[in-house]
Design an enzyme around this catalytic site. Structure first.
Site, PDB file in Angstrom:
ATOM      1  N   HIS A  78       0.875  -1.187   0.000  1.00  0.00           N
ATOM      2  CA  HIS A  78       0.000   0.000   0.000  1.00  0.00           C
ATOM      3  C   HIS A  78       0.903   1.224   0.000  1.00  0.00           C
ATOM      4  O   HIS A  78       1.383   1.638   1.054  1.00  0.00           O
ATOM      5  CB  HIS A  78      -0.880   0.021   1.261  1.00  0.00           C
ATOM      6  CG  HIS A  78      -1.784  -1.155   1.411  1.00  0.00           C
ATOM      7  ND1 HIS A  78      -3.099  -1.140   1.031  1.00  0.00           N
ATOM      8  CD2 HIS A  78      -1.562  -2.394   1.916  1.00  0.00           C
ATOM      9  CE1 HIS A  78      -3.668  -2.315   1.297  1.00  0.00           C
ATOM     10  NE2 HIS A  78      -2.744  -3.096   1.839  1.00  0.00           N
ATOM     11  N   PHE A  79       1.135   1.804  -1.199  1.00  0.00           N
ATOM     12  CA  PHE A  79       2.091   2.915  -1.289  1.00  0.00           C
ATOM     13  C   PHE A  79       1.445   4.304  -1.122  1.00  0.00           C
ATOM     14  O   PHE A  79       2.110   5.321  -1.279  1.00  0.00           O
ATOM     15  CB  PHE A  79       2.909   2.820  -2.578  1.00  0.00           C
ATOM     16  CG  PHE A  79       4.012   1.771  -2.531  1.00  0.00           C
ATOM     17  CD1 PHE A  79       4.401   1.176  -1.346  1.00  0.00           C
ATOM     18  CD2 PHE A  79       4.681   1.397  -3.688  1.00  0.00           C
ATOM     19  CE1 PHE A  79       5.422   0.224  -1.299  1.00  0.00           C
ATOM     20  CE2 PHE A  79       5.711   0.456  -3.659  1.00  0.00           C
ATOM     21  CZ  PHE A  79       6.074  -0.132  -2.473  1.00  0.00           C
ATOM     22  N   ARG A  80       0.155   4.369  -0.853  1.00  0.00           N
ATOM     23  CA  ARG A  80      -0.500   5.626  -0.389  1.00  0.00           C
ATOM     24  C   ARG A  80      -0.549   6.759  -1.401  1.00  0.00           C
ATOM     25  O   ARG A  80      -0.730   7.921  -1.002  1.00  0.00           O
ATOM     26  CB  ARG A  80       0.179   6.157   0.886  1.00  0.00           C
ATOM     27  CG  ARG A  80       0.396   5.162   1.998  1.00  0.00           C
ATOM     28  CD  ARG A  80      -0.891   4.602   2.492  1.00  0.00           C
ATOM     29  NE  ARG A  80      -0.711   3.799   3.698  1.00  0.00           N
ATOM     30  CZ  ARG A  80      -1.557   2.818   4.037  1.00  0.00           C
ATOM     31  NH1 ARG A  80      -2.615   2.532   3.304  1.00  0.00           N
ATOM     32  NH2 ARG A  80      -1.361   2.144   5.130  1.00  0.00           N
ATOM     33  N   HIS A 256      -3.349 -12.219   2.322  1.00  0.00           N
ATOM     34  CA  HIS A 256      -2.871 -12.310   3.718  1.00  0.00           C
ATOM     35  C   HIS A 256      -3.687 -13.238   4.629  1.00  0.00           C
ATOM     36  O   HIS A 256      -4.455 -12.777   5.476  1.00  0.00           O
ATOM     37  CB  HIS A 256      -2.726 -10.930   4.359  1.00  0.00           C
ATOM     38  CG  HIS A 256      -3.826  -9.929   4.131  1.00  0.00           C
ATOM     39  ND1 HIS A 256      -5.134 -10.253   4.020  1.00  0.00           N
ATOM     40  CD2 HIS A 256      -3.758  -8.580   4.009  1.00  0.00           C
ATOM     41  CE1 HIS A 256      -5.844  -9.166   3.834  1.00  0.00           C
ATOM     42  NE2 HIS A 256      -5.034  -8.131   3.815  1.00  0.00           N
ATOM     43  N   ASP A 327       1.974  -6.970   2.572  1.00  0.00           N
ATOM     44  CA  ASP A 327       0.918  -6.044   2.995  1.00  0.00           C
ATOM     45  C   ASP A 327       1.546  -4.788   3.605  1.00  0.00           C
ATOM     46  O   ASP A 327       1.033  -4.237   4.590  1.00  0.00           O
ATOM     47  CB  ASP A 327      -0.044  -6.709   3.982  1.00  0.00           C
ATOM     48  CG  ASP A 327      -1.332  -5.909   4.171  1.00  0.00           C
ATOM     49  OD1 ASP A 327      -1.576  -4.984   3.379  1.00  0.00           O
ATOM     50  OD2 ASP A 327      -2.082  -6.199   5.119  1.00  0.00           O
ATOM     51  N   HIS A 331       1.815   3.565   8.344  1.00  0.00           N
ATOM     52  CA  HIS A 331       1.128   4.646   9.063  1.00  0.00           C
ATOM     53  C   HIS A 331       2.181   5.353   9.901  1.00  0.00           C
ATOM     54  O   HIS A 331       3.189   4.747  10.280  1.00  0.00           O
ATOM     55  CB  HIS A 331       0.017   4.078   9.958  1.00  0.00           C
ATOM     56  CG  HIS A 331      -1.118   3.480   9.166  1.00  0.00           C
ATOM     57  ND1 HIS A 331      -2.011   4.244   8.455  1.00  0.00           N
ATOM     58  CD2 HIS A 331      -1.472   2.195   8.952  1.00  0.00           C
ATOM     59  CE1 HIS A 331      -2.889   3.454   7.842  1.00  0.00           C
ATOM     60  NE2 HIS A 331      -2.569   2.198   8.122  1.00  0.00           N
TER      61      HIS A 331
HETATM   62  O1  DOR Z   1      -3.835  -3.515   8.318  1.00  0.00           O
HETATM   63  C1  DOR Z   1      -4.137  -3.192   7.184  1.00  0.00           C
HETATM   64  N1  DOR Z   1      -3.763  -2.012   6.685  1.00  0.00           N
HETATM   65  N2  DOR Z   1      -4.906  -4.013   6.449  1.00  0.00           N
HETATM   66  C2  DOR Z   1      -5.430  -3.626   5.272  1.00  0.00           C
HETATM   67  O2  DOR Z   1      -6.172  -4.374   4.678  1.00  0.00           O
HETATM   68  C3  DOR Z   1      -5.192  -2.262   4.758  1.00  0.00           C
HETATM   69  C4  DOR Z   1      -3.937  -1.734   5.296  1.00  0.00           C
HETATM   70  C5  DOR Z   1      -3.778  -0.248   5.054  1.00  0.00           C
HETATM   71  O3  DOR Z   1      -3.960   0.168   3.909  1.00  0.00           O
HETATM   72  O4  DOR Z   1      -3.479   0.477   5.988  1.00  0.00           O
END
Ligand code: DOR
Length: 469
Positions: A78-80, A256, A327, A331
């Protein structure tokens, strides 16, 4: 041990051609000492026992004492981008991938705004062409009513038409980070019946999550996370997605896997249409670690229990689980400091997965060849990528040279992710990539005795292509 070409690598770059001499080469069926030559981005020859002579036009790398593996493929990050550059961008995430020996990534669509149309996908692909240093693929996000957009991106069931750089459709069956969610049966049926390619699902049951939330909403102990998002929640969604795949003859990838019950059920029921993956964190940590480390280990689906971890290992080894993904879901530490349950779920991992799995190999949990099968060959097979995931003549020159002779204690400051931390901080790991190569171009280097963070060896956009599916 010879110094690695951290210095001077850019000057020595010559059209994606290089000779790596005297490495331990991890072939699909054995590990041998030898030389490997890449010409114009492709593996041209592998000489078991060595003997290749430098030709003067290529970069020369002394691989003595190092293991040469295919570059890892991380099929879930997840590169935001767009939306949260303070957490990650395609460029920063790709740099982190390169530092970790990952030469191809597949990025998720739960951005801000979510990537749910071909135009949004094209914007991500264009950004990757300009800023990534590895190969890239992107999932398009499913919504309750965007089947026409999904078809633009991947085609229909009768006439699949993959777009370069688009690896498949992502369905969140349960809510997680962002606003993507498809959980009603008619919408799921519509997507499975009318699209081509592969559907990757986040398998947690939304109705069960909602129904049980009142029981947990006042809990502030992190153990509540796995109790709420429990085994049944995961199993219900995995069974439901598998039935949809079989009913509609659609390829399905269960993302996952976190529980032993799902892994055991899939061992009996997955058939030819369904594949699955596990994350290194679910093979490494259990409830006691979550208690000790706290929100840095908070993610969806959660880290469950010791028995789950053991069963996931068993089902990875027996072939039920096809591959490993991280995954990677960064954050900020400020957000994580808010504590449970306010902190967001997710942890970085793209740049530590290979050393972590190689550390498990050196600890005797698996072999180096297993790691290669799970992190290189496995994702290539699941997603139907040609010429990737193996060291074989004619295959792409995506390579990583790793050092299995030294270990280092990793700290937050050693990372490349924009959020600047790793849930592995304080752990001693081996197998750090000394040189990562994408299509014959050196993209990241460390060098024995150099900094653990290492150095970029190419400019943004200079290496990597849109992956073909
Ligand atoms: O813990 C998670 N964070 N699970 C996800 O499915 C999405 C991911 C995120 O994008 O933060």
């Amino acid at each position: 041990m010879a110094a690695l070409p951290v210095e001077g690598a850019r000057e020595q770059m010559s059209g994606g051609s290089m000779l790596i001499r005297g490495a331990e080469i991890v072939l699909p069926d054995r590990i041998v000492s030898g030389d490997l030559r890449v010409v114009a981005g492709k593996i041209e020859s592998i000489a078991i026992g060595g003997g290749l002579v430098p030709n003067g036009d290529e970069m020369l790398v002394e691989g003595e004492g190092l293991h040469l593996m295919p570059g890892a493929i991380d099929p879930q990050v997840h590169f935001r981008e767009p939306g949260n550059p303070e957490k990650e961008t395609i460029g920063s995430g790709s740099r982190a991938a390169a530092a970790g020996g990952v030469t191809s990534f597949f990025d998720m669509p739960n951005n801000n705004p979510a990537a749910t149309s071909l135009a949004a996908m094209q914007a991500k692909i264009d950004s990757a062409a300009a800023t990534a240093v590895t190969n890239y693929g992107f999932f398009i996000g499913a919504t309750p009513n965007n089947v026409a957009d999904l078809q633009d991106a991947v085609g229909t069931a009768e006439a699949p038409s993959p777009t370069d750089g688009i690896c498949g459709i992502k369905v969140f069956m349960g809510s997680s980070t962002g606003d993507l969610l498809v959980h009603q049966q008619e919408h799921l049926e519509n997507i499975f019946a009318n699209t081509g390619g592969i559907i990757a699902v986040h398998a947690e049951d939304e109705d069960r999550l909602n129904a049980r939330w009142p029981e947990f909403q006042d809990r502030t102990d992190i153990a509540a996370h796995a109790e709420w998002r429990d085994h049944e929640c995961a199993l219900l969604a995995t069974k439901r997605a598998t039935k949809l795949a079989k009913d509609h003859g659609h390829k399905l990838h269960v993302l996952h896997l976190t529980t032993g019950v799902e892994a055991d059920w899939l061992a009996q029921n997955k058939g030819d249409l369904v594949t699955t993956e596990v994350c290194p964190q679910h093979l490494t940590f259990d409830q006691d670690d979550v208690e000790k480390i706290g929100t840095r280990l908070q993610m969806n689906p959660p880290i469950h229990y010791t028995e789950d971890r053991d069963t996931l290992w068993r089902r990875l080894k027996d072939g039920t689980i096809d591959c490993i993904a991280t995954d990677h879901a960064p954050h900020t530490l400020e957000n994580k400091a808010l504590g449970f349950p306010t902190a967001h779920s997710g942890m970085p991992g793209v740049e530590t997965s290979l050393p972590l799995m190689l550390t498990h190999a050196l600890d005797g949990k698996c072999s180096i060849s297993d790691v290669t099968r799970w992190m290189c060959e496995g994702p290539a097979r699941v997603y139907g990528m040609k010429n990737k995931g193996r060291l074989e003549e004619g295959f792409d020159g995506d390579l990583v040279l790793v050092d299995l002779e030294n270990s280092h204690t990793i700290q937050d400051a050693d990372t490349w992710t924009n959020v600047g931390w790793t849930p592995l901080a304080g752990m001693e790991l081996t197998g750090f990539p000394q040189l990562t190569v994408v299509g014959g171009i050196p993209v990241h280097g460390r060098g024995i005795g150099g900094s653990l963070r290492g150095e970029p060896l190419c400019e943004a956009g200079e290496a990597g292509i849109a992956l073909k599916f």
